[in-house]
Structures are given as C-alpha cells and as structure tokens.
Design a protein around this motif. Structure first.
Motif, PDB file in Angstrom:
ATOM      1  N   LYS A 777       0.707  -1.156  -0.050  1.00 40.87           N
ATOM      2  CA  LYS A 777      -0.142   0.413   0.015  1.00 40.87           C
ATOM      3  C   LYS A 777       0.567   1.018  -0.462  1.00 40.87           C
ATOM      4  CE  LYS A 777      -3.919  -2.896   2.434  1.00 40.87           C
ATOM      5  NZ  LYS A 777      -4.687  -1.734   3.504  1.00 40.87           N
ATOM      6  N   ILE A 778       1.856   1.281  -0.047  1.00 42.01           N
ATOM      7  CA  ILE A 778       3.421   2.308   0.373  1.00 42.01           C
ATOM      8  C   ILE A 778       4.063   2.339  -1.390  1.00 42.01           C
ATOM      9  CG2 ILE A 778       5.804   3.181   0.770  1.00 42.01           C
ATOM     10  CD1 ILE A 778       4.973   0.921   3.426  1.00 42.01           C
ATOM     11  N   ASP A 779       3.924   4.336  -1.730  1.00 45.05           N
ATOM     12  CA  ASP A 779       4.320   4.227  -2.576  1.00 45.05           C
ATOM     13  C   ASP A 779       4.998   4.446  -3.344  1.00 45.05           C
ATOM     14  OD1 ASP A 779       1.144   4.935  -3.584  1.00 45.05           O
ATOM     15  OD2 ASP A 779       1.124   6.764  -3.018  1.00 45.05           O
ATOM     16  N   GLN A 780       6.130   4.197  -4.292  1.00 42.82           N
ATOM     17  CA  GLN A 780       6.870   4.418  -4.965  1.00 42.82           C
ATOM     18  C   GLN A 780       8.062   3.241  -4.057  1.00 42.82           C
ATOM     19  OE1 GLN A 780       8.340   8.411  -4.693  1.00 42.82           O
ATOM     20  NE2 GLN A 780       6.787   8.880  -6.331  1.00 42.82           N
ATOM     21  N   ASP A 781       9.204   2.503  -4.513  1.00 38.81           N
ATOM     22  CA  ASP A 781       9.682   1.400  -4.029  1.00 38.81           C
ATOM     23  C   ASP A 781      10.462   2.068  -3.140  1.00 38.81           C
ATOM     24  OD1 ASP A 781       9.160  -0.543  -6.096  1.00 38.81           O
ATOM     25  OD2 ASP A 781      11.008  -0.485  -6.628  1.00 38.81           O
ATOM     26  N   VAL A 782      11.465   2.821  -3.241  1.00 37.51           N
ATOM     27  CA  VAL A 782      12.582   3.962  -2.174  1.00 37.51           C
ATOM     28  C   VAL A 782      11.717   4.054  -0.499  1.00 37.51           C
ATOM     29  CG1 VAL A 782      11.853   6.143  -3.002  1.00 37.51           C
ATOM     30  CG2 VAL A 782      14.061   5.785  -1.960  1.00 37.51           C
ATOM     31  N   ASN A 783      10.095   4.530  -0.745  1.00 46.73           N
ATOM     32  CA  ASN A 783       9.643   4.630   0.548  1.00 46.73           C
ATOM     33  C   ASN A 783       9.740   2.438   1.300  1.00 46.73           C
ATOM     34  OD1 ASN A 783       9.568   7.444   0.419  1.00 46.73           O
ATOM     35  ND2 ASN A 783       7.682   7.047  -1.508  1.00 46.73           N
ATOM     36  N   ARG A 784       9.488   2.043   0.079  1.00 44.65           N
ATOM     37  CA  ARG A 784       8.943   0.629   1.092  1.00 44.65           C
ATOM     38  C   ARG A 784      10.408   0.137   1.644  1.00 44.65           C
ATOM     39  NH1 ARG A 784       6.093   0.452  -5.289  1.00 44.65           N
ATOM     40  NH2 ARG A 784       4.588   0.365  -4.680  1.00 44.65           N
ATOM     41  N   LEU A 785      11.399   0.316   0.438  1.00 44.83           N
ATOM     42  CA  LEU A 785      12.525   0.399   1.440  1.00 44.83           C
ATOM     43  C   LEU A 785      12.811   0.516   2.566  1.00 44.83           C
ATOM     44  CD1 LEU A 785      14.958   0.336  -1.904  1.00 44.83           C
ATOM     45  CD2 LEU A 785      14.417  -1.930  -1.198  1.00 44.83           C
ATOM     46  N   LYS A 786      12.192   2.176   2.587  1.00 44.92           N
ATOM     47  CA  LYS A 786      12.567   2.406   3.836  1.00 44.92           C
ATOM     48  C   LYS A 786      11.850   2.085   4.976  1.00 44.92           C
ATOM     49  CE  LYS A 786      13.938   7.087   2.883  1.00 44.92           C
ATOM     50  NZ  LYS A 786      13.492   8.285   2.370  1.00 44.92           N
ATOM     51  N   VAL A 787      10.912   1.635   4.590  1.00 41.49           N
ATOM     52  CA  VAL A 787      10.028   0.759   5.836  1.00 41.49           C
ATOM     53  C   VAL A 787      10.620  -0.659   5.760  1.00 41.49           C
ATOM     54  CG1 VAL A 787       7.727  -0.187   6.042  1.00 41.49           C
ATOM     55  CG2 VAL A 787       7.941   1.892   4.938  1.00 41.49           C
ATOM     56  N   LEU A 788      10.731  -1.132   4.977  1.00 39.49           N
ATOM     57  CA  LEU A 788      11.627  -2.876   4.823  1.00 39.49           C
ATOM     58  C   LEU A 788      12.618  -2.476   6.185  1.00 39.49           C
ATOM     59  CD1 LEU A 788      10.175  -5.072   3.607  1.00 39.49           C
ATOM     60  CD2 LEU A 788      12.577  -5.015   1.856  1.00 39.49           C
ATOM     61  N   ASN A 789      13.371  -1.693   5.816  1.00 41.41           N
ATOM     62  CA  ASN A 789      14.305  -1.630   7.202  1.00 41.41           C
ATOM     63  C   ASN A 789      13.791  -1.275   7.977  1.00 41.41           C
ATOM     64  OD1 ASN A 789      17.626  -0.071   7.245  1.00 41.41           O
ATOM     65  ND2 ASN A 789      17.564  -2.092   6.847  1.00 41.41           N
ATOM     66  N   GLN A 790      13.397  -0.357   8.305  1.00 44.78           N
ATOM     67  CA  GLN A 790      13.662   1.079   9.379  1.00 44.78           C
ATOM     68  C   GLN A 790      12.149   1.161   9.875  1.00 44.78           C
ATOM     69  OE1 GLN A 790      13.622   4.957   8.305  1.00 44.78           O
ATOM     70  NE2 GLN A 790      15.822   4.405   7.217  1.00 44.78           N
ATOM     71  N   LYS A 791      10.910  -0.117   9.873  1.00 44.52           N
ATOM     72  CA  LYS A 791       9.799  -0.343  10.482  1.00 44.52           C
ATOM     73  C   LYS A 791      10.301  -1.988  10.707  1.00 44.52           C
ATOM     74  CE  LYS A 791       4.825   0.248  10.902  1.00 44.52           C
ATOM     75  NZ  LYS A 791       4.255   0.709  10.130  1.00 44.52           N
ATOM     76  N   PHE A 792      10.397  -2.712   9.666  1.00 43.62           N
ATOM     77  CA  PHE A 792      10.067  -4.184   9.437  1.00 43.62           C
ATOM     78  C   PHE A 792      11.721  -4.809   9.784  1.00 43.62           C
ATOM     79  CE2 PHE A 792       6.646  -4.116   6.421  1.00 43.62           C
ATOM     80  CZ  PHE A 792       6.083  -3.108   7.293  1.00 43.62           C
ATOM     81  N   GLY A 793      12.759  -4.184   9.575  1.00 42.08           N
ATOM     82  CA  GLY A 793      14.052  -5.292  10.605  1.00 42.08           C
ATOM     83  C   GLY A 793      14.278  -5.998   9.534  1.00 42.08           C
ATOM     84  N   VAL A 794      13.933  -5.718   8.199  1.00 42.41           N
ATOM     85  CA  VAL A 794      14.277  -6.947   7.357  1.00 42.41           C
ATOM     86  C   VAL A 794      15.371  -6.230   6.656  1.00 42.41           C
ATOM     87  CG1 VAL A 794      13.663  -8.186   4.901  1.00 42.41           C
ATOM     88  CG2 VAL A 794      11.963  -7.789   6.957  1.00 42.41           C
ATOM     89  N   ARG A 795      16.434  -7.477   6.927  1.00 37.14           N
ATOM     90  CA  ARG A 795      17.198  -7.226   5.704  1.00 37.14           C
ATOM     91  C   ARG A 795      17.409  -8.350   4.563  1.00 37.14           C
ATOM     92  NH1 ARG A 795      23.675  -9.205   7.686  1.00 37.14           N
ATOM     93  NH2 ARG A 795      24.988  -9.123   5.971  1.00 37.14           N
ATOM     94  N   LEU A 796      18.107  -7.473   3.626  1.00 33.00           N
ATOM     95  CA  LEU A 796      18.080  -8.194   1.480  1.00 33.00           C
ATOM     96  C   LEU A 796      19.197  -8.469   1.684  1.00 33.00           C
ATOM     97  CD1 LEU A 796      15.895  -5.213   0.528  1.00 33.00           C
ATOM     98  CD2 LEU A 796      14.999  -7.698   0.242  1.00 33.00           C
ATOM     99  N   VAL A 797      18.694  -9.814   0.887  1.00 33.37           N
ATOM    100  CA  VAL A 797      20.310 -10.929   0.637  1.00 33.37           C
ATOM    101  C   VAL A 797      20.489 -10.754  -0.016  1.00 33.37           C
ATOM    102  CG1 VAL A 797      20.546 -11.028   3.937  1.00 33.37           C
ATOM    103  CG2 VAL A 797      19.047 -13.076   2.685  1.00 33.37           C
ATOM    104  N   GLY A 798      20.829 -12.249  -0.734  1.00 34.06           N
ATOM    105  CA  GLY A 798      21.298 -13.059  -1.600  1.00 34.06           C
ATOM    106  C   GLY A 798      20.539 -14.141  -1.399  1.00 34.06           C
ATOM    107  N   ILE A 799      20.290 -15.430  -2.436  1.00 34.11           N
ATOM    108  CA  ILE A 799      19.688 -16.400  -2.478  1.00 34.11           C
ATOM    109  C   ILE A 799      19.799 -17.810  -1.482  1.00 34.11           C
ATOM    110  CG2 ILE A 799      20.234 -17.475  -4.589  1.00 34.11           C
ATOM    111  CD1 ILE A 799      17.172 -17.343  -3.039  1.00 34.11           C
ATOM    112  N   ASN A 800      21.705 -17.488  -1.811  1.00 33.08           N
ATOM    113  CA  ASN A 800      22.056 -18.185  -0.456  1.00 33.08           C
ATOM    114  C   ASN A 800      22.215 -17.657   0.550  1.00 33.08           C
ATOM    115  OD1 ASN A 800      22.650 -20.112  -2.740  1.00 33.08           O
ATOM    116  ND2 ASN A 800      24.354 -18.808  -3.197  1.00 33.08           N
TER     117      ASN A 800
END
Length: 821
Positions: A777-800
C-alpha cells in the motif's frame, strides 16, 4: 592532529602551526628536497579587471570586479619593502601544536638484542679480541641499524615493537623475543633501502643481498607485508607503474570506489596493481575532492595556481606524498618560519611582547595537559571543551589582561582553531591532540604549481565516472549494489571514501543500516570548517622574503577572520596571497558576500602597508571558498569533539557486511587525520584490507551443500514469473500451506542498472503476510525499502543468504507449485 597541516586530505585548507618541534628528526635520505621555487612574473603595465568569485569548486563565476594600475610608468618596478624587511620585527612561524610527549627522535636506538641480524660479511657480535678495524665496522653497522630504525620510525613503525597490522599478518610465530627483534631489523632495512631510491622496484632478492641467508623466511614475510600494505614499491615512478604486486587470490574480484579524492585514487591504483577490477564513482566533474587547485589568470600573462583546499605537505620525513613528489620530479618549497604579526592599526607587534605571549600560550596548554591527566586518573572519563579549560587557566593566572597581549593570545587561539578546523568550545580537552605521537618530522612544504599535480598523476588511466552522485549502498553475502542516479553498479566489494561531513548528513543510504557503533562514532567526531580568500595581484607588493604574516583582531569573536595570510609568490607562478578564515569567523564568512569579504581583506592589507609608503593595488582576480556549503563535503576536515576520542577514527575505518563495504579518508585515520597524507595512507590501508578479504574468501569458498544450485535458482526464477502479489520491483510468493497473517512470505526485490556489464540483481527477504500487504500500500520503491529496513527490520540478502526458515519455505513453494505445473 599531528601536523600543521592543511591537508587532509585531506583537507580544505592548510591546518597551521602550533605543532610539535619535530623538525630536527633525521630525514630519510633526500626526502626533504631543497627549495626550488618558481619565479613569479612581474607586470610592466596596467592589468585587467579583477573578478571576485564565491566558490570552492571549479565552476565558480565572477561576482565583483575592480581595476588596478601599476604606478610605475617606466615599465620597471622599484624594490618594495615587505613585511619581513629588516626594519620590521619578526617572529618564527607558529607551529600547529607543541610536542609534549616524545623524546628527541635522534636519541632513539635499537635495543641491543635487535642487532642480531647482521650484514653478510660482518660478525654477529663483537668481542674483545677483534681488531680496531673490525670493531669500527661493527660500530658502523650499529649506526646503520639505528639510521634504518629512524627511517622506519618516520614512516610510522614503532622503534622496537610490531604494529597491529603486522601482528594480524602473523609476520612472526611468537610476538616478542629474538625472532621479532630480527624481523624488525629486516623490516627496517627493506624500508630504508627502498626509501634510498624510490624510483626503482625493490625485490625480496635485493633485500637478501644484505641479510644472512638463514633469515630468508623473515625477509619473505617482511617483504610481502610491506608490499601489500603499501610501505614500499608504491607511487608513480615509471618502474613502479610498470610492475604489479600480482596476487592470485584477487581472481576476478571487482570493487566500486565511491569518491575520487586522495583516498579513493590511491586505493584504486593499489588495487589495480593487485589485479582487482576497479571503477570509481565521483559526484563532481573533477577528481581531487578537498584537494582543489584553481588556476587564476590576469593580464600580461599573469597566472597563479591557488590551492583552495589541502595545500601544505606537513612533515616531509616519511610522508608518502613526499615520495610521490620525488618520483615525479616535483620540487618542494620549504615554508619559511618567519611570520610577522600586525596590530589592527597596522603597526608591527613588538617582538618582546610577541615572544612573551607565545610562551604564555604554551604554558596554558601545558596546564591543560596536566589538568586532563588529573581528571583521567581521578575522575575518569570526564571531558570538557579545550576552550573552557584554557580560559579558566587564563583567568586563574591573570595572563594576557593587557589589550595588546589579549589580542596576541587570541591570535594563537585562532591559529589553534585553524589547526583543528573547529571552535575551541567544541574541541575535546581530553583528546583533541590524540594524534600528536604519530607526527611525521621534517619541513612543511608547498608543491610549486599546486597539489592538483598529484591528483592529475594519480587519476591518470583510472576508470572514473564523473557526475555520479551515489545515493545508496546495498550489501549482502553475495556482494554490493551501489546506486548512482539511474545507474546501479554491482561488485564484490565497495570502498566508501566520502568526507565525514557527507556521512554525518546521511545523504548516502546504507542497506542494511550501518552498525549502531559506526553511526554513533560518525556523530561524535567533529567535522569543522576553514575557508580561504585567494587574491591574484598585478605585482608582489608585500615582499617575497616570507611565506606567512598575520593580523590581530580587537573582537575575540572574530579572531579567526583573515588572521593569517599565505604568500604563494614563490610557488604559484604569480603574485598570490591567500587569507585564511577560521573558527567562528569561518562560519559567518559563508554568509558574507564575496564583495564584502574582499573589502574587509583589502582594508587589512592597506592598513598594514600604506603607512609604510607601499601602495596596495586592487587584485586582478579573487576566489572565496564556501566549503561548508559544498554538498560533497559539508565542511573541511575532522577533529575530536567533546565526548569523542581517537577510537572513533578506528570505528569509522571498520568494514561492514563481513568485508563487503570498506571505508577510507582522513576521518578514518587515527594517526594522521585532517591531512592529505592521512587520506593517502588510508587508501593504502583499505587496499590491503580488501586484498586480505579476497584471500580469505578464496581460502574458504561457500560450501556447495549450503548453496542453491544453478538449477534451483532457475526454478525459483520461473516461480517468480507468476508471483502471488507484485508492486513496483517487489514480488512475493506466499506460503502455500498457510494463509494466516502471521505466515511467512518470500519477498524478492529487483534492482536493474543501465550498465549491462553489471546486469541486474535480485535480493530476498522473509516477512509475514500482513507486512507484505502493508508494504504493497506504500507508494514508490524507495519508500518501501525504508519501511522494510527501518520499520520491519528486514535485511535483504542473496538467495544463498536465506535462513533455514527461508530455505524451508522455498522448498515448500517449489514442492506445491512445481507439482501443479
């Protein structure tokens, strides 16, 4: 800050001088090149209009104009008395700091057991039966070893111990003892031998010519360490550029370097020589960063090179930029020690009063040193500002109460603020001079023609992409992604060399977020301001016998306004003066118009010279810096602020992401911050760290059993062709065996760059279905990435890099979906 320097890398301007009196240190051979100034051209007729510009960068435009005429109608110029005339009282040029910690370097000798490695044709130890000839040769050997130790000391090695880098590199089996002593002698010998001729590539065999064969293993270890860490065989001599360090461990590893300043350029050259693939991203349209030389032009061929940023090579003994200057044949001009001072009314300061106040200032600093020792011993971890402590002692002892003495004391305080690019009220009393013990000895020098000559030579043939402002750095187990505008650069590792001011502003987003201790160290350390006004005149009216002269102010709050002027006539190619603005005045200066700034400087100059019958002409061209407003620096150079310490420099230097993102620059160099050579050495340091990481990865590759196979990855890619939900570059596969809000989902984020060489990359994360819905429901990828990192605390990684829970979810999705196909 160890040197008077301006440098810094580093830095925006010459950090001046109350520095320790280390000029008596033994020079390394011809490390200190004799003065060889360029002769400035002398005008013979009227000059064109002057342009006063307001900028710290290359694209400065003219904002004000004035005209000036040479009063000499005959076309010849009468000798003009300068401020260093024999009728004027003068004082020695102020040092940046006083040395209060080291004994005389010349008194340092190796401990007796450190002499057990002898030259091939000399006995190991003397005895009573030796002939006078033999004893004399052994005595000469002892002196040679001491000289080599002094040379290694000037480079930065301890006299009789190992550096932390050497210990980490396991150069000896056991720390301490005879093997370590022998290693130190071997290491010192190799360093000294290369420094005797820095234009040639020294090999391990060359070192073995003078070392007994049983110590070959020490020669091999010392040589490899010195080579990989950039203590030997570095620079730009033809023989050095043609040779390669060559390391099989680098493989095809590639590195993205952020910033083409001294640190970035130095690291790039070293990494290329090691076999790495390198690309440099630079936001400006030029290389150099805070090293900026502006060519100023006037009529009748009057031209001068003005260093608007880092300008002084501080402590030429051991200085790596001194080595590069020798290799390139650059002459060095020793900055002369005479610095006359003038009162607000233009009269020269009485030399006796000057000497008395300078001694008082030094005593105040000594009192502060004693006070902080007591506070450390008895109170523990208490810190106040250096300015508060100095003012308290001034009042306690009732010094500098006379108006003239107070103005003189304020001049020294302004000079101290210049040295640190900081208000004394912001400097840590406990640690402001933590780098003093590492100061390089020798003269302080200018490079005729400006430090841009270093930059041009270092940048030659390097792959630099200009006008690439980096906005984000994403890193994980599979590598890094560096985003610059609409381009994304993918690499195995990244080296960030941006100034501390940029890190403080947070204009570069790191994902994952930088560790807390690094963020806190970034905020604790100070990043201060120094500005300059460079003025090209039709002729040298101040006299060419000096390189500096100073001006006192009646207003303590403005003590740093044009308090010191550098004469560049001997090195710039033309009659150039540069006025410095430090402390509170440097901050106010950025709000002042160039026309007002020029008028203020000219009032000061005319107040000094007109009463002597010397006409001060209008300048032909003027440039004002604004380093605090420069979006690529936001200041000049680092300092130790209240609550900070030298440890924060080390924290800033630490890599993150298990060796994916590295950091260099003057603010990452605890020993040599706020200097050009500090930035240079930090680039060398990180090149060595990157090589070490590449070696580690080559020795311990990822386990096949723990990695997705190529077939598994292809199957997963096919599954994401039909995701359960998709928004922007985000796509999601839900857990096929549960539809609760708490059930895990597999998120994939795609990053697509325009450079086909790097291709696209996908990073993955695991998060609950409810968070996926919120994210959609959030507009723009840059805002989604901020929420993902700062609010949800999710760290994106490679498949391995997925956890066991992620691998199980992938297996479940594949099992259900692949069977359904």
């Amino acid at each position: 800050m160890v040197m008077e320097a301006e440098a810094t890398s580093t830095v925006q301007s010459p950090q001046h001088q109350l520095s320790p009196s280390s000029n008596n240190a033994t020079p390394t051979d011809d490390e200190s090149t004799p003065s060889n100034p360029l002769s400035p051209p002398q005008p013979t007729e009227s000059t064109p209009e002057a342009a006063a510009s307001d900028s710290a960068d290359d694209d400065t435009t003219a904002t004000t104009t004035t005209t000036t005429t040479n009063p000499d109608d005959t076309g010849t110029e009468e000798p003009r008395p300068g401020p260093s005339s024999t009728t004027e009282p003068t004082t020695r040029r102020r040092r940046r700091k006083r040395k209060r910690f080291l004994g005389m370097i010349s008194s340092m000798v190796l401990r007796p057991h450190a002499r057990s490695v002898a030259l091939n044709d000399v006995e190991q130890t003397p005895n009573a039966s030796l002939s006078k000839y033999r004893r004399r040769r052994l005595s000469n050997l002892s002196k040679d070893l001491d000289v080599e130790a002094l040379i290694a000391f000037s480079v930065g090695f301890p006299v009789d111990s190992l550096t932390e880098e050497e210990i980490e590199a396991n150069v000896v089996e056991t720390v301490g003892g005879v093997e370590q002593a022998n290693y130190i002698v071997v290491r010192n010998h190799i360093v000294a031998r290369w420094r005797s001729n820095v234009s040639l590539w020294i090999t391990a065999d060359h070192a073995l010519e003078s070392i007994r064969s049983e110590h070959k293993h020490l020669v091999d270890k010392a040589y490899r360490f010195l080579l990989e860490h950039g203590y030997i065989n570095f620079g730009l001599a033809p023989a050095i550029k043609q040779s390669k360090i060559r390391s099989e461990e680098t493989g095809k590893a590639n590195v993205v370097i952020i910033g083409a300043g001294l640190a970035g350029l130095t690291a790039a050259r070293q990494l290329v020589s090691m076999g790495f693939k390198v690309v440099i991203l630079e936001g400006r349209l030029r290389p150099g960063g805070r090293v900026l030389t502006r060519k100023m032009h006037g009529g009748d061929g009057i031209v001068a090179a003005a260093d608007l940023g880092g300008s002084v090579l501080t402590g030429i003994n051991g200085n790596p930029l001194g080595v590069v200057a020798r290799q390139l044949g650059f002459p060095l001009h020793k900055v002369r020690d005479i610095c006359p001072l003038y009162l607000p009314d233009g009269k020269a300061v009485d030399s006796k009063i000057d000497s008395r106040v300078e001694a008082t200032f030094n005593k105040l600093l000594d009192r502060v040193c004693k006070l902080r020792q007591v506070m450390v011993d008895e109170v523990k971890c208490v810190d106040v500002s250096l300015g508060t402590a100095l003012e308290a002692f001034r009042k306690i002892f009732g010094v500098a109460e006379d108006p003239e003495e107070r103005m003189l004391l304020d001049w020294h305080l302004a000079n101290l603020e210049y040295a640190n690019a900081a208000l004394l009220s912001n400097l840590s009393m406990a640690f402001w001079d933590q780098d003093d013990p590492y100061e390089m000895g020798g003269d302080h020098c200018f490079i005729p023609g400006g430090n841009e000559r270093f930059i041009r030579a270092l940048a030659e043939d390097l792959p630099i992409f200009y006008d690439r402002t980096v906005e984000c750095v994403r890193y994980g187990v599979d590598g890094v992604l560096v985003c610059a505008g609409r381009q994304v650069f993918r690499a195995d590792m990244a080296l960030c060399t941006v100034p501390l001011g940029v890190l403080k502003k947070g204009v570069i987003e790191f994902e994952p977020e930088l560790p807390k201790k690094k963020r806190e160290a970034t905020q604790r350390l100070g990043f201060g301001l120094l500005n300059k006004v460079a003025m090209l005149f039709p002729y040298d009216f101040w006299g060419g016998e000096i390189d500096t002269f100073g001006h006192l102010s009646e207003d303590p709050a403005m003590r740093g306004e044009f308090f010191l002027l550098y004469s560049y006539s001997s090195v710039s190619g033309g009659p150039l003066l540069v006025a410095l603005v430090a402390g509170e005045a440097a901050i106010r200066f950025e709000k002042m118009s160039p026309a007002d700034a020029l008028e203020r400087v000219m009032d000061i100059l005319r107040g000094i010279f007109n009463p002597k019958g010397i006409e001060v002409p209008n300048p032909i061209q003027v440039v004002c810096t604004r380093w605090g407003q420069d979006r690529f620096t936001y200041g000049s150079y680092s300092y130790v602020a209240i609550g900070s310490s030298g440890d924060d420099y080390d924290i800033l230097a630490e890599s993150v992401g298990d060796g994916r993102v590295f950091f260099a620059g003057e603010a990452t160099n605890k020993q040599y911050p706020a200097t050009m050579h500090g930035a240079f050495l930090s680039g060398m340091r990180e090149a060595a760290n990157i090589l070490k990481t590449a070696k580690r990865r080559s020795l311990f590759p990822a386990s096949k059993s723990e990695s997705f196979s190529e077939e598994d990855s292809q199957q997963l890619s096919r599954l994401f062709e039909n995701p359960d939900i998709e928004f922007g570059n985000f796509s999601v596969l839900f857990d096929p065996k549960s539809d609760t809000n708490e059930s895990n989902s597999l998120l994939r984020v795609g990053f697509h760059g325009e450079k086909s060489e790097w291709g696209a990359i996908h990073l993955y994360g695991l998060l609950p279905r409810a968070q996926v819905i919120e994210l959609s429901k959030i507009d723009q990828d840059v805002n989604r990435l901020k929420v993902l990192n700062q609010k949800f605390g999710v760290r994106l990684v490679g498949i391995n890099g997925l956890s066991s829970a992620g691998e199980s979810l992938v297996a479940s999705i594949k099992s259900v979906r692949m069977n359904a196909i």
